[in-house]
Design a protein around this motif. Structure first.
Motif, PDB file in Angstrom:
ATOM      1  N   ASP A 262      -6.083  -7.716  15.900  1.00 35.39           N
ATOM      2  CA  ASP A 262      -6.548  -6.525  16.174  1.00 35.39           C
ATOM      3  C   ASP A 262      -5.774  -5.476  15.522  1.00 35.39           C
ATOM      4  O   ASP A 262      -5.361  -4.323  15.908  1.00 35.39           O
ATOM      5  CB  ASP A 262      -6.624  -6.335  17.641  1.00 35.39           C
ATOM      6  N   ASP A 263      -5.327  -5.659  14.358  1.00 36.29           N
ATOM      7  CA  ASP A 263      -4.583  -4.591  13.512  1.00 36.29           C
ATOM      8  C   ASP A 263      -5.127  -4.330  12.321  1.00 36.29           C
ATOM      9  O   ASP A 263      -5.134  -4.798  11.257  1.00 36.29           O
ATOM     10  CB  ASP A 263      -3.319  -5.555  13.192  1.00 36.29           C
ATOM     11  N   ALA A 264      -5.989  -3.438  12.340  1.00 35.93           N
ATOM     12  CA  ALA A 264      -6.971  -2.984  11.340  1.00 35.93           C
ATOM     13  C   ALA A 264      -6.138  -2.447   9.991  1.00 35.93           C
ATOM     14  O   ALA A 264      -6.271  -2.694   9.015  1.00 35.93           O
ATOM     15  CB  ALA A 264      -7.919  -1.956  11.884  1.00 35.93           C
ATOM     16  N   GLU A 265      -4.962  -1.722  10.571  1.00 32.11           N
ATOM     17  CA  GLU A 265      -4.210  -1.206   9.264  1.00 32.11           C
ATOM     18  C   GLU A 265      -3.720  -2.160   8.590  1.00 32.11           C
ATOM     19  O   GLU A 265      -3.562  -2.025   7.175  1.00 32.11           O
ATOM     20  CB  GLU A 265      -2.975  -0.180   9.876  1.00 32.11           C
ATOM     21  N   GLU A 266      -2.974  -3.168   9.198  1.00 29.64           N
ATOM     22  CA  GLU A 266      -2.481  -4.379   8.328  1.00 29.64           C
ATOM     23  C   GLU A 266      -3.749  -5.088   7.447  1.00 29.64           C
ATOM     24  O   GLU A 266      -3.485  -5.383   6.320  1.00 29.64           O
ATOM     25  CB  GLU A 266      -1.589  -5.381   9.147  1.00 29.64           C
ATOM     26  N   ALA A 267      -4.758  -5.291   8.196  1.00 28.40           N
ATOM     27  CA  ALA A 267      -5.652  -6.064   7.509  1.00 28.40           C
ATOM     28  C   ALA A 267      -6.396  -5.043   6.155  1.00 28.40           C
ATOM     29  O   ALA A 267      -6.615  -5.535   5.235  1.00 28.40           O
ATOM     30  CB  ALA A 267      -6.928  -6.084   8.641  1.00 28.40           C
ATOM     31  N   LEU A 268      -6.445  -3.580   6.510  1.00 30.66           N
ATOM     32  CA  LEU A 268      -6.775  -2.768   5.453  1.00 30.66           C
ATOM     33  C   LEU A 268      -5.981  -2.879   4.436  1.00 30.66           C
ATOM     34  O   LEU A 268      -6.185  -2.954   3.064  1.00 30.66           O
ATOM     35  CB  LEU A 268      -6.979  -1.185   6.017  1.00 30.66           C
ATOM     36  N   SER A 269      -4.540  -2.972   4.578  1.00 27.43           N
ATOM     37  CA  SER A 269      -3.443  -3.092   3.408  1.00 27.43           C
ATOM     38  C   SER A 269      -3.836  -4.136   2.685  1.00 27.43           C
ATOM     39  O   SER A 269      -3.587  -4.161   1.327  1.00 27.43           O
ATOM     40  CB  SER A 269      -2.121  -3.018   4.171  1.00 27.43           C
ATOM     41  N   ARG A 270      -3.933  -5.596   3.485  1.00 23.84           N
ATOM     42  CA  ARG A 270      -4.120  -6.761   2.749  1.00 23.84           C
ATOM     43  C   ARG A 270      -5.305  -6.719   1.988  1.00 23.84           C
ATOM     44  O   ARG A 270      -5.307  -7.162   0.703  1.00 23.84           O
ATOM     45  CB  ARG A 270      -3.948  -7.855   3.623  1.00 23.84           C
ATOM     46  N   LEU A 271      -6.411  -6.164   2.550  1.00 23.20           N
ATOM     47  CA  LEU A 271      -7.497  -6.234   1.801  1.00 23.20           C
ATOM     48  C   LEU A 271      -7.449  -5.256   0.439  1.00 23.20           C
ATOM     49  O   LEU A 271      -8.102  -5.485  -0.680  1.00 23.20           O
ATOM     50  CB  LEU A 271      -8.862  -5.791   2.675  1.00 23.20           C
ATOM     51  N   GLN A 272      -6.975  -4.201   0.618  1.00 19.18           N
ATOM     52  CA  GLN A 272      -6.967  -3.247  -0.530  1.00 19.18           C
ATOM     53  C   GLN A 272      -6.143  -3.939  -1.657  1.00 19.18           C
ATOM     54  O   GLN A 272      -6.471  -3.605  -2.877  1.00 19.18           O
ATOM     55  CB  GLN A 272      -6.245  -1.716   0.039  1.00 19.18           C
ATOM     56  N   ALA A 273      -4.912  -4.522  -1.472  1.00 18.62           N
ATOM     57  CA  ALA A 273      -4.306  -5.191  -2.549  1.00 18.62           C
ATOM     58  C   ALA A 273      -4.976  -6.358  -2.988  1.00 18.62           C
ATOM     59  O   ALA A 273      -5.102  -6.570  -4.454  1.00 18.62           O
ATOM     60  CB  ALA A 273      -2.857  -5.555  -1.629  1.00 18.62           C
ATOM     61  N   LEU A 274      -5.925  -7.191  -2.091  1.00 16.18           N
ATOM     62  CA  LEU A 274      -6.752  -7.997  -2.759  1.00 16.18           C
ATOM     63  C   LEU A 274      -7.734  -7.673  -3.737  1.00 16.18           C
ATOM     64  O   LEU A 274      -7.893  -8.030  -4.764  1.00 16.18           O
ATOM     65  CB  LEU A 274      -7.400  -8.873  -1.511  1.00 16.18           C
ATOM     66  N   VAL A 275      -8.398  -6.569  -3.261  1.00 15.62           N
ATOM     67  CA  VAL A 275      -9.479  -6.145  -4.195  1.00 15.62           C
ATOM     68  C   VAL A 275      -8.758  -5.183  -5.359  1.00 15.62           C
ATOM     69  O   VAL A 275      -9.579  -5.019  -6.380  1.00 15.62           O
ATOM     70  CB  VAL A 275     -10.539  -5.333  -3.273  1.00 15.62           C
ATOM     71  N   LYS A 276      -7.773  -4.915  -5.084  1.00 17.42           N
ATOM     72  CA  LYS A 276      -7.177  -4.355  -6.425  1.00 17.42           C
ATOM     73  C   LYS A 276      -6.919  -5.419  -7.474  1.00 17.42           C
ATOM     74  O   LYS A 276      -7.161  -5.071  -8.753  1.00 17.42           O
ATOM     75  CB  LYS A 276      -5.688  -3.737  -5.919  1.00 17.42           C
ATOM     76  N   ARG A 277      -6.669  -6.839  -6.953  1.00 13.02           N
ATOM     77  CA  ARG A 277      -6.409  -7.718  -7.992  1.00 13.02           C
ATOM     78  C   ARG A 277      -7.696  -8.286  -8.553  1.00 13.02           C
ATOM     79  O   ARG A 277      -7.958  -8.939  -9.521  1.00 13.02           O
ATOM     80  CB  ARG A 277      -5.411  -8.624  -7.362  1.00 13.02           C
ATOM     81  N   GLU A 278      -8.562  -8.453  -7.456  1.00 10.20           N
ATOM     82  CA  GLU A 278      -9.890  -8.984  -7.493  1.00 10.20           C
ATOM     83  C   GLU A 278     -11.058  -8.182  -7.135  1.00 10.20           C
ATOM     84  O   GLU A 278     -11.561  -8.378  -5.883  1.00 10.20           O
ATOM     85  CB  GLU A 278     -10.041 -10.329  -6.579  1.00 10.20           C
ATOM     86  N   PRO A 279     -11.320  -7.166  -7.985  1.00 13.03           N
ATOM     87  CA  PRO A 279     -12.387  -6.255  -7.558  1.00 13.03           C
ATOM     88  C   PRO A 279     -13.649  -6.616  -7.286  1.00 13.03           C
ATOM     89  O   PRO A 279     -14.462  -5.969  -6.723  1.00 13.03           O
ATOM     90  CB  PRO A 279     -12.454  -5.293  -8.933  1.00 13.03           C
TER      91      PRO A 279
END
Length: 168
Positions: A94-111
């Motif tokens: 239930d850590d939306a901020e950590e999840a968002l950070s991880r996802l944003q890094a992922l879609v930056k590399r894999e748009p």
């Protein structure tokens, strides 16, 4: 060799805790001992993932997913592991901020990672970042194939815009 024998016994102990005794936390501890000796042992990393998830040790699961992602050269697998880690952060920790950070890094590399974009849209909605949610839907629309899938996304985008207008 004594190290091989020790690792064999540790795996057997972990298996006993996991499969016979149903003590997942103890199994995780034993598999972690394997990783202390061999940090790159993929079988032990997978065992930690499996048992940590069953034990509800979500932070431990996340660390094991991260460990596997660092060891693999397959970009598709790395993206899948990172996406799974973000889902663990969002849904199990239930850590939306950590999840968002991880996802944003992922879609930056894999748009064009559809799964990550979908999860990112869901999380933006959860935390009330509607403009960001709409931006993700637009990105998803641009990579979506199939008329019905595109129409479904347009309907969702229209519903979001309608709700926003209703709040004005």
């Amino acid at each position: 060799k004594s190290e091989d024998v020790a690792l064999t016994y540790l795996f057997k102990m972990g298996s006993l805790y996991e499969d016979v005794l149903g003590e997942m936390t103890r199994a995780v501890e034993v598999y972690r001992r394997v990783l202390e000796r061999q940090p790159h042992n993929l079988a032990a990393i997978h065992a930690v993932q499996r048992t940590a998830e069953r034990a509800g040790l979500h932070r431990e699961l996340l660390r094991a997913l991260d460990s596997e992602a660092k060891l693999t050269a397959d970009r598709t697998l790395v993206a899948a592991l990172e996406h799974r880690g973000a889902e663990v952060a969002a849904d199990l920790l239930d850590d939306a901020e950590e999840a968002l950070s991880r996802l944003q890094a992922l879609v930056k590399r894999e748009p064009k990672h559809a799964g990550a974009l979908g999860t990112l849209g869901r999380l933006f909605k959860k935390v009330g970042r509607i403009e960001d949610q709409l931006g993700i839907y637009q990105r998803r629309f641009s990579i979506t194939e199939g008329r019905s899938a595109k129409v479904a996304l347009l309907v969702e985008m229209a519903e979001i815009a309608e709700r926003q207008l209703g709040d004005v």
